[in-house]
Design a protein around this motif. Structure first.
Motif, mmCIF file in Angstrom:
data_model
loop_
_atom_site.group_PDB
_atom_site.id
_atom_site.type_symbol
_atom_site.label_atom_id
_atom_site.label_comp_id
_atom_site.label_asym_id
_atom_site.label_seq_id
_atom_site.Cartn_x
_atom_site.Cartn_y
_atom_site.Cartn_z
ATOM 1 N N LEU A 118 17.098 74.650 109.339
ATOM 2 C CA LEU A 118 15.810 75.011 108.726
ATOM 3 C C LEU A 118 14.646 74.333 109.450
ATOM 4 O O LEU A 118 13.585 74.922 109.642
ATOM 5 C CB LEU A 118 15.798 74.628 107.242
ATOM 6 N N LYS A 119 14.865 73.105 109.877
ATOM 7 C CA LYS A 119 13.813 72.337 110.542
ATOM 8 C C LYS A 119 13.402 72.968 111.880
ATOM 9 O O LYS A 119 12.242 72.936 112.253
ATOM 10 C CB LYS A 119 14.300 70.903 110.763
ATOM 11 N N GLN A 158 8.196 87.310 102.354
ATOM 12 C CA GLN A 158 9.360 86.516 101.930
ATOM 13 C C GLN A 158 9.646 85.374 102.903
ATOM 14 O O GLN A 158 9.898 84.235 102.484
ATOM 15 C CB GLN A 158 10.598 87.421 101.828
ATOM 16 N N THR A 159 9.597 85.653 104.207
ATOM 17 C CA THR A 159 9.895 84.596 105.183
ATOM 18 C C THR A 159 8.775 83.567 105.253
ATOM 19 O O THR A 159 9.011 82.413 105.611
ATOM 20 C CB THR A 159 10.149 85.172 106.593
ATOM 21 N N ASN A 160 7.568 83.977 104.873
ATOM 22 C CA ASN A 160 6.405 83.092 104.957
ATOM 23 C C ASN A 160 6.570 81.833 104.101
ATOM 24 O O ASN A 160 6.140 80.749 104.488
ATOM 25 C CB ASN A 160 5.143 83.865 104.551
ATOM 26 N N ASN A 161 7.199 81.979 102.945
ATOM 27 C CA ASN A 161 7.388 80.798 102.081
ATOM 28 C C ASN A 161 8.870 80.474 101.872
ATOM 29 O O ASN A 161 9.250 79.791 100.929
ATOM 30 C CB ASN A 161 6.702 81.011 100.721
ATOM 31 N N PHE A 162 9.710 80.969 102.781
ATOM 32 C CA PHE A 162 11.164 80.854 102.617
ATOM 33 C C PHE A 162 11.621 79.396 102.504
ATOM 34 O O PHE A 162 12.439 79.047 101.655
ATOM 35 C CB PHE A 162 11.857 81.537 103.802
ATOM 36 N N LYS A 163 11.059 78.544 103.344
ATOM 37 C CA LYS A 163 11.499 77.142 103.362
ATOM 38 C C LYS A 163 11.075 76.374 102.108
ATOM 39 O O LYS A 163 11.613 75.313 101.816
ATOM 40 C CB LYS A 163 10.954 76.430 104.604
ATOM 41 N N GLU A 164 10.078 76.929 101.384
ATOM 42 C CA GLU A 164 9.589 76.246 100.180
ATOM 43 C C GLU A 164 10.390 76.613 98.933
ATOM 44 O O GLU A 164 10.166 76.047 97.857
ATOM 45 C CB GLU A 164 8.113 76.595 99.935
ATOM 46 N N ILE A 165 11.320 77.574 99.052
ATOM 47 C CA ILE A 165 12.122 77.955 97.890
ATOM 48 C C ILE A 165 12.932 76.737 97.423
ATOM 49 O O ILE A 165 13.547 76.035 98.232
ATOM 50 C CB ILE A 165 13.080 79.122 98.246
ATOM 51 N N GLU A 166 12.912 76.501 96.130
ATOM 52 C CA GLU A 166 13.596 75.324 95.577
ATOM 53 C C GLU A 166 15.089 75.358 95.897
ATOM 54 O O GLU A 166 15.763 76.382 95.676
ATOM 55 C CB GLU A 166 13.391 75.272 94.053
ATOM 56 N N ASP A 167 15.591 74.281 96.453
ATOM 57 C CA ASP A 167 17.017 74.122 96.781
ATOM 58 C C ASP A 167 17.540 75.154 97.776
ATOM 59 O O ASP A 167 18.748 75.461 97.774
ATOM 60 C CB ASP A 167 17.877 74.164 95.500
ATOM 61 N N ILE A 168 16.666 75.699 98.621
ATOM 62 C CA ILE A 168 17.113 76.724 99.571
ATOM 63 C C ILE A 168 18.189 76.169 100.502
ATOM 64 O O ILE A 168 19.116 76.893 100.888
ATOM 65 C CB ILE A 168 15.919 77.313 100.377
#
Length: 286
Positions: free
Chosen positions: A242-243, A213-223
């Motif tokens: 996030l950055k 889940q954390t591996n692609n967390f930043k790619e979630i749409e509108d996170i």
């Protein structure tokens, strides 16, 4: 079905846990995982691990290392957040203290002894060249306790995670005089020894799920928008957070890292002596 309880602070760092629970990812692996919020932070979680009230905790690195050294029957199984935590150093809005140097003899609000707010106050004092033995602490329980203590003058300054307290700086409750980043990765996953002995496979499955889940967390749409709304943060603050934040991608924690952190903690007077790193770590992937 295996029952497991996990605890963590109710902050943006732990939103990936919320998503995995919402999507019933553990249930699919025959694990009944229950989340418990700990607004009191790492000190409260260390106490809960000792009492068997939680099985897994997402805790500050410095806090759990100090508590395992003091006899907490748990092990660190991996880092959770790889990057440092930025601690804001806050005073009341109308405080007479204007800059970091003014705080040398001031009273520090801490959630509890052994918590991140306590240990990082010591780290900050060392960074400033102050006499750590002369630090004065006031135990206040949690963030709300810190707000109350600074507002009514029971304490002079309070250290808490920069972005969590940013709305309080924006609305004038606090004034931030400086920041103090942790000199190590900030959050780790700790598990009670009894659970590691009896449910190692289930713990591995939990780690695999949260790491995916954390591996692609930043790619979630509108996170960024989701987090800003949920945690009542400004969008630009969440984007900045996030950055600068990186989660672990499943690598086990190394004994070398624990040794390096202990060396720093001894030099900061946070722990008295260094212990064998095997006492702190359990590698789940051997």
């Amino acid at each position: 079905m295996t029952n497991l309880k996990v605890g963590g602070v109710p902050e943006h760092f732990n939103y990936p846990w919320y998503l995995t629970l919402k999507n019933k990812k553990y249930t699919k692996e025959n694990i009944n995982l229950r989340w418990q919020d700990f607004p009191g932070g790492t000190g409260a979680m260390c106490k809960a691990l000792r009492a068997g009230e939680v099985d897994i905790a997402i805790v500050l690195t410095e806090g759990i290392i100090k508590d395992i050294a003091a006899g907490n029957p748990s092990k660190i199984v991996q880092t959770f957040v790889e990057t440092p935590l930025i601690w804001g150093i806050h005073v009341a809005k109308d405080s007479k203290f204007k800059k970091i140097e003014d705080l040398e003899h001031a009273t520090i609000a801490i959630s509890r002894y052994g918590s991140g707010s306590h240990l990082m106050a010591i780290v900050n004092a060392f960074n400033q060249g102050w006499n750590v033995d002369k630090l004065k602490f006031k135990v206040i329980g949690n963030l709300q306790g810190g707000i109350d203590a600074l507002t009514n003058g029971e304490a002079d300054y309070f250290m808490w995670e920069h972005f969590t307290t940013k709305p309080l700086v924006d609305n004038g409750t606090f004034r931030r005089v400086d920041n103090c980043p942790t000199p190590w990765p900030c959050f780790v996953v700790a598990v009670r020894n009894e659970v590691l002995e009896n449910n190692a496979n289930e713990v591995k499955k939990v780690l695999d799920i949260i790491n995916a889940q954390t591996n692609n967390f930043k790619e979630i749409e509108d996170i960024d928008k989701i987090l800003a709304k949920r945690y009542e943060q400004k969008l630009e603050d969440i984007q900045k957070w996030l950055k600068i934040t990186e989660w672990n991608d499943g690598k086990p924690i190394t004994k070398n890292l624990i040794t390096r952190i202990q060396n720093k903690m001894v030099s900061f007077n946070v722990i008295e002596e260094k212990k064998n790193s095997t006492e702190f770590v359990k590698n789940m992937y051997i």
